[in-house]
Design a protein around this motif. Structure first.
Motif, PDB file in Angstrom:
ATOM      1  N   MET A 154      -8.896  -1.695  -4.557  1.00  0.00           N
ATOM      2  CA  MET A 154      -8.248  -1.242  -5.797  1.00  0.00           C
ATOM      3  C   MET A 154      -6.945  -0.510  -5.494  1.00  0.00           C
ATOM      4  O   MET A 154      -5.929  -0.725  -6.154  1.00  0.00           O
ATOM      5  N   SER A 155      -6.987   0.381  -4.495  1.00  0.00           N
ATOM      6  CA  SER A 155      -5.768   1.150  -4.243  1.00  0.00           C
ATOM      7  C   SER A 155      -4.674   0.245  -3.686  1.00  0.00           C
ATOM      8  O   SER A 155      -3.491   0.437  -3.995  1.00  0.00           O
ATOM      9  N   GLY A 156      -5.070  -0.768  -2.906  1.00  0.00           N
ATOM     10  CA  GLY A 156      -4.075  -1.715  -2.408  1.00  0.00           C
ATOM     11  C   GLY A 156      -3.461  -2.519  -3.535  1.00  0.00           C
ATOM     12  O   GLY A 156      -2.241  -2.632  -3.654  1.00  0.00           O
ATOM     13  N   LEU A 204      -3.746   5.112  -0.794  1.00  0.00           N
ATOM     14  CA  LEU A 204      -4.000   3.924   0.025  1.00  0.00           C
ATOM     15  C   LEU A 204      -4.314   4.326   1.461  1.00  0.00           C
ATOM     16  O   LEU A 204      -5.240   3.790   2.085  1.00  0.00           O
ATOM     17  N   ALA A 205      -3.551   5.304   1.984  1.00  0.00           N
ATOM     18  CA  ALA A 205      -3.788   5.759   3.356  1.00  0.00           C
ATOM     19  C   ALA A 205      -5.205   6.303   3.490  1.00  0.00           C
ATOM     20  O   ALA A 205      -5.939   5.960   4.431  1.00  0.00           O
ATOM     21  N   VAL A 206      -5.610   7.151   2.523  1.00  0.00           N
ATOM     22  CA  VAL A 206      -6.936   7.770   2.601  1.00  0.00           C
ATOM     23  C   VAL A 206      -8.028   6.711   2.491  1.00  0.00           C
ATOM     24  O   VAL A 206      -8.946   6.649   3.323  1.00  0.00           O
ATOM     25  N   THR A 207      -7.902   5.826   1.497  1.00  0.00           N
ATOM     26  CA  THR A 207      -8.964   4.824   1.321  1.00  0.00           C
ATOM     27  C   THR A 207      -9.020   3.882   2.516  1.00  0.00           C
ATOM     28  O   THR A 207     -10.102   3.458   2.911  1.00  0.00           O
ATOM     29  N   PHE A 234      -9.374  -4.506  12.005  1.00  0.00           N
ATOM     30  CA  PHE A 234      -8.342  -3.712  12.677  1.00  0.00           C
ATOM     31  C   PHE A 234      -6.958  -4.023  12.126  1.00  0.00           C
ATOM     32  O   PHE A 234      -6.160  -3.119  11.886  1.00  0.00           O
ATOM     33  N   ALA A 235      -6.688  -5.305  11.900  1.00  0.00           N
ATOM     34  CA  ALA A 235      -5.370  -5.671  11.381  1.00  0.00           C
ATOM     35  C   ALA A 235      -5.185  -5.127   9.970  1.00  0.00           C
ATOM     36  O   ALA A 235      -4.116  -4.632   9.616  1.00  0.00           O
ATOM     37  N   ALA A 236      -6.255  -5.184   9.145  1.00  0.00           N
ATOM     38  CA  ALA A 236      -6.164  -4.678   7.773  1.00  0.00           C
ATOM     39  C   ALA A 236      -5.887  -3.189   7.791  1.00  0.00           C
ATOM     40  O   ALA A 236      -5.039  -2.680   7.042  1.00  0.00           O
ATOM     41  N   ALA A 253       1.618   0.344   5.479  1.00  0.00           N
ATOM     42  CA  ALA A 253       2.103   0.374   4.094  1.00  0.00           C
ATOM     43  C   ALA A 253       2.316   1.815   3.653  1.00  0.00           C
ATOM     44  O   ALA A 253       3.362   2.179   3.100  1.00  0.00           O
ATOM     45  N   ALA A 254       1.317   2.654   3.922  1.00  0.00           N
ATOM     46  CA  ALA A 254       1.429   4.053   3.511  1.00  0.00           C
ATOM     47  C   ALA A 254       2.580   4.741   4.237  1.00  0.00           C
ATOM     48  O   ALA A 254       3.347   5.495   3.641  1.00  0.00           O
TER      49      ALA A 254
END
Lengths: 334, 225, 376
Positions: A205-207, A220-223, A272-274, A281-282
């Protein structure tokens, strides 16, 4: 100490990488002191040329660290034959207290390197190199991490003497031993399933939210981080029993073996890539207000999109591995 | 696009005993769609000035504007990016890469811009046609005559469709007939809307009727008049 | 997709640049291939041996029990089997008779094993292929061995062992238990050791503990221990060879560095031209790394392929004595080809990694050539 080619290779890589990072770190100090973007002085030109060398060094450091992470796991796996009682990599990593810290440091370096490369890639597009000081401060922060990793790996290999009886997967994860790994396996599978689902929904969702509204980068960073940790815990306590079709086998490494169709790679590579692209992104989103970078929001969007796709892939493969398994755990074992 | 220089200086070997000031404060404007010629004896700083105008190098101090963009102070990465879209270069010794064919030499400046290959080749063939080299496309550059090599160099300078053409001592290796023809070609390009900047100490060039403006340089300073 | 397209152009250029300077790159390619060939041969060979050992031990019993008399290996009485009684988890147990026989004529050791399964009569033997080869005899011929009592005993060769698993069977001589006892003067009721077959590998340790507690003067040896010892020995030998080869890797690194930094004036001018006509430092860097990548790939493929042929088709004549031999009778056999990811990754880090590190700095030095250098 074991005189094994793979171990020699790992030590060689960590020594050379350490050297490369120290060179880069020393340059970072010089750059932070003398950088003046507008100046045409020879010192500035010289610094500017040297940034190319450092970028190149760091890209290769990242590649080699990634290879060394893979080789480390392989080596631990292959050494298990020399330790009576060690059925797989877990037992070898357990052979002395430096095994797990080395692995975790390697993972941390992987993400650290990915972040640095993402920042570097963005910074190289801003005509005034707006992030250069942040970038090189981050590099200085990575230096001690590399030092500690090299040291820890050296201690781990020096401390290995074959044929000491180590605990195998079964005893490591049995619920009556203390320690991190034991707690992981003690997590009940149904709670873990819920946690995995929730963290998955949150990160997706955050993405998607970021892709739609261009906001919520810190969320996004936290999730992403939560999803990564939850996913690793879930691999150990939820997915691996299904994959091995054995309710008490909780090894995170054996899924990389041919006996299980190498499904571990299908799980770990997207995960890992995700995570790396979610963090990237963050990390790139923070700077979108800088004038010279304002046109490059699409880079952040690209990372976010990649992260969403890869996370989705990871969840689908996880679900498939549970679905395809003959093991039935819900309501039987818990 | 006009080019403006403000108090531009270029110092080599800064802070060392052999420090040397090649350009000592030059301010000038180079109008768009004209042929300008930098003239001066060898060692007067022509080449250094030309390389700063063509954004091949950065001034030690002073400002350079291209249109309304400030070029001085840009890092090499971005300077190069602007340069390859805006400038085409013709060098004194042609500087073609031996061992490659005419066509391969011509398309080299386009590689970092990654156009589609088909379009690039079409473009190159069109240029070769214009400059009468169509039958030479596949011959190696070391087998060309001086005049042909010069025309290949022009084609290479034009492959990315630049606004401004910069030529350093273009006639140094040509006889007078080819030098004349080169100036005509430059004049045609100017009429087609390009800016041409030349540097030369050859009277055939700076006394040529096609040259709109002469900038004379002595010991790193502009000579008035 | 313009990034991809750009890389294609850069690769295209580096290929043409490589082809234009074949001579210069050939010597580098040759040394590079040689280094990879040497290391890959060592790895493939010792891993092949390891695989062979594992394969050979697959059918052997999980526990071997020896009696220890004051720290010395002694014969084990048959009634120890009765004294042990039934052990849960053990599916079979039996006494074995075997030992080494020194043949003074050939100056070699044979391994003599008393075999029940082959139904040999007291005057028949089955020979391992190396023994037969050295003695120059075949089925139907006669051979003799000198017994403990000083008399020579003659045996007819019934057949030869097939050379499938020659690593272990090369120096084997199978003989009937009766003849064995006669030859070595061992009384009825004594065995060399006792072996146990355990179905579930997780129970092996428990069984071994029970045996020791019931028979305190014995020492159990687990198959797992034998395997790990072989594993350690092979890795160790491989490691020693790698350390020895480290000097040649270092020499190669210096050579690669020298090649990458010692550019001819013509090459320097070429880079200068590229920079002048609009190539940027990172374009040159990437083009040069493509060059290194192509060379590495070629060297890796050639070196690995040659090593593969060397080890699996010609029997690794270069390393055989170092890596294999533990006996005078060299087994003569072909290894089963095997390739694994760990090997490839290790080999990569031992060869391509040093090469890349060696060329980073020289490449960068070339790449930062001033764009206006060609004008001066």
């Amino acid at each position: 100490m074991l005189l094994n080619p793979a171990i020699l290779a790992l030590l060689l890589v960590s020594a050379v990488v350490l050297l490369m990072v120290l060179v880069a770190g020393q340059f970072a100090l010089r750059l932070l002191r003398h950088w003046e973007i507008g100046s045409g002085s020879e010192r500035q030109l010289c610094l500017e040329r040297r940034t190319y060398l450092i970028s190149t060094l760091m890209s290769w450091v990242f590649v080699f660290e990634l290879l060394s992470l893979l080789l480390f796991v392989y080596t631990a796996e292959s050494l298990s034959g020399q330790f009576v009682g060690a059925m797989c990599a877990t037992g070898v990593l357990n052979a002395n207290p430096w095994g797990w810290p080395t692995l975790l440091l390697k993972i941390a370096l992987f993400f650290g390197g990915a972040l640095w490369l993402a920042l570097n890639g963005l910074d190289n597009r801003g005509y005034d190199y707006p992030l250069i000081r942040h970038k090189y401060t981050l590099l200085l922060l990575l230096v001690p991490l590399v030092v500690v990793e090299a040291f820890s790996q050296l201690r781990f290999f020096l401390g290995l003497s074959p044929n000491i009886i180590t605990s195998c997967c079964g005893t490591l994860f049995s619920s009556n031993t203390e320690g991190v790994a034991a707690e992981v396996s003690a997590l009940p599978a149904d709670t873990m399933a819920w946690a995995l689902a929730l963290s998955g929904v949150a990160v997706l969702m955050s993405g998607l939210g970021y892709m739609k509204w261009g906001r919520g980068a810190s969320l996004l960073a936290v999730t992403t981080m939560v999803a990564f940790v939850t996913a690793l815990l879930a691999v150990v306590s939820l997915l691996s029993p299904y994959i091995y079709e054995h309710p008490h086998h909780h090894c995170p490494f054996c899924i990389l073996k041919s006996g299980h169709g190498y499904i571990g790679y299908l799980l770990y590579i997207p995960l890992f890539a995700a995570t790396a692209s979610g963090l990237a992104a963050a990390a790139t989103a923070i700077w979108r207000k800088i004038p010279s970078l304002s046109a490059y929001g699409f880079i952040t969007l690209g990372y976010a999109r990649l992260s969403v796709v890869l996370f989705l892939l990871f969840y689908l493969i996880s679900a498939w591995s549970v679905f395809r398994s003959n093991l039935v755990m819900q309501g039987v074992w818990w | 696009m006009e080019i403006r220089l403000d108090a531009v200086r270029k110092v080599f070997n800064q802070g060392r005993p052999n420090e040397f000031c090649a350009i000592r404060g030059v301010s000038l404007r180079i109008e768009a769609e004209r042929i300008s010629c930098v003239k001066g004896a060898s060692g007067s700083g022509k080449t250094t000035l030309l390389s700063m105008i063509g954004s091949l190098s950065r001034p030690t101090s002073g400002r350079i504007h291209l249109g309304d963009r400030l070029l001085s102070g840009l890092p090499e990465r971005f300077l190069t990016d602007i340069r390859r879209h805006t400038f085409g270069f013709i060098f004194q010794r042609f500087n073609l890469i031996p061992g490659l064919s005419v066509l391969q030499n011509i398309i080299l400046p386009a590689f970092p811009l990654a156009p589609s290959y088909k379009q690039l080749i079409e473009n190159a063939h069109r240029l070769l046609e214009v400059y009468g080299l169509a039958d030479k496309a596949d011959s190696r550059v070391e087998w060309l005559s001086g005049g042909e090599a010069q025309r290949v160099a022009i084609c290479r300078a034009l492959i990315n469709g630049p606004q401004i053409l910069v030529a350093d001592e273009p006639t140094a290796n040509l006889d007078s007939e080819h030098s004349q023809r080169f100036m005509q070609q430059m004049a045609e390009l100017q009429r087609a809307g390009k800016t041409v900047i030349l540097a030369s100490h050859d009277p055939l060039v700076y006394d040529n009727a096609e040259v709109d403006r002469i900038i004379s340089l002595r010991d790193g300073l502009l000579e008035e008049g | 997709m313009s990034t991809l397209q750009r890389q294609r152009y850069l690769l295209d250029y580096s290929l043409s640049s490589l082809l234009r300077r074949k001579r210069k790159h050939l010597s580098l390619l040759f040394t590079y291939t040689l280094i990879i060939f040497l290391l890959a041969s060592v790895m493939l060979f010792s891993n092949g041996l390891k695989g062979e050992v594992t394969h050979a031990l697959a059918a052997s019993p999980e526990i071997v029990l020896q009696r220890i008399e004051a720290g010395r290996h002694a014969l084990i009485p048959a009634d120890y089997l009765q004294r042990l009684g039934r052990l849960r988890g053990v599916s079979a147990s039996k006494g074995r008779l075997w030992g080494y026989y020194f043949d003074s004529a050939l100056q070699a050791n044979y391994t003599l094993i008393a075999s029940d399964e082959e139904q040999l009569s007291a005057t028949e033997v089955i020979l391992g292929s190396a023994v037969a080869r050295m003695r120059g005899i075949g089925p139907g011929d006669f051979t003799s061995m000198r017994g403990a009592d000083g008399n020579a005993y003659s045996f007819r060769v019934k057949s030869l062992l097939d050379s499938e698993s020659e690593l272990f069977s090369a120096d084997l001589v199978l003989i009937s238990p009766k003849a064995y006892r006669k030859l070595f003067a061992i009384d009825e009721g004594l065995f060399t050791d006792i072996v146990f077959t355990v179905r579930n590998s997780r129970e092996v340790e428990k069984v071994a503990q029970k045996i020791v507690s019931r028979l305190p003067d014995t020492r159990p040896i687990l198959k797992q221990e034998i395997l790990s010892t072989y594993d350690a020995i092979f890795s160790w030998r491989q490691g020693i060879l790698f350390v020895l080869l480290a000097t040649s890797i270092l020499a190669f690194v210096i050579f690669a560095w020298d090649r990458a930094s010692g550019l001819s004036a013509e090459e320097r001018r070429e880079i200068g031209i590229l920079k002048a006509i609009g190539w940027e430092t990172s374009d040159i860097l990437q083009m040069k790394f493509w060059e290194g990548g192509v060379i590495s790939l070629l060297a890796f493929l050639c070196g690995y392929l040659l090593a593969y042929l060397h080890v699996f088709y010609t029997g690794a004549p270069l390393f055989e004595p170092v890596l294999k031999g533990w006996s005078v009778l060299y087994p003569n056999f072909m290894l089963t080809p095997s390739v694994d990811g760990l090997q490839l990754a290790t080999l990569f880090l031992f060869t391509v990694f040093p090469y890349v590190v060696a060329i980073i700095f020289p490449i960068w030095q070339v790449a930062i050539t001033d764009p206006d250098a060609v004008m001066r």
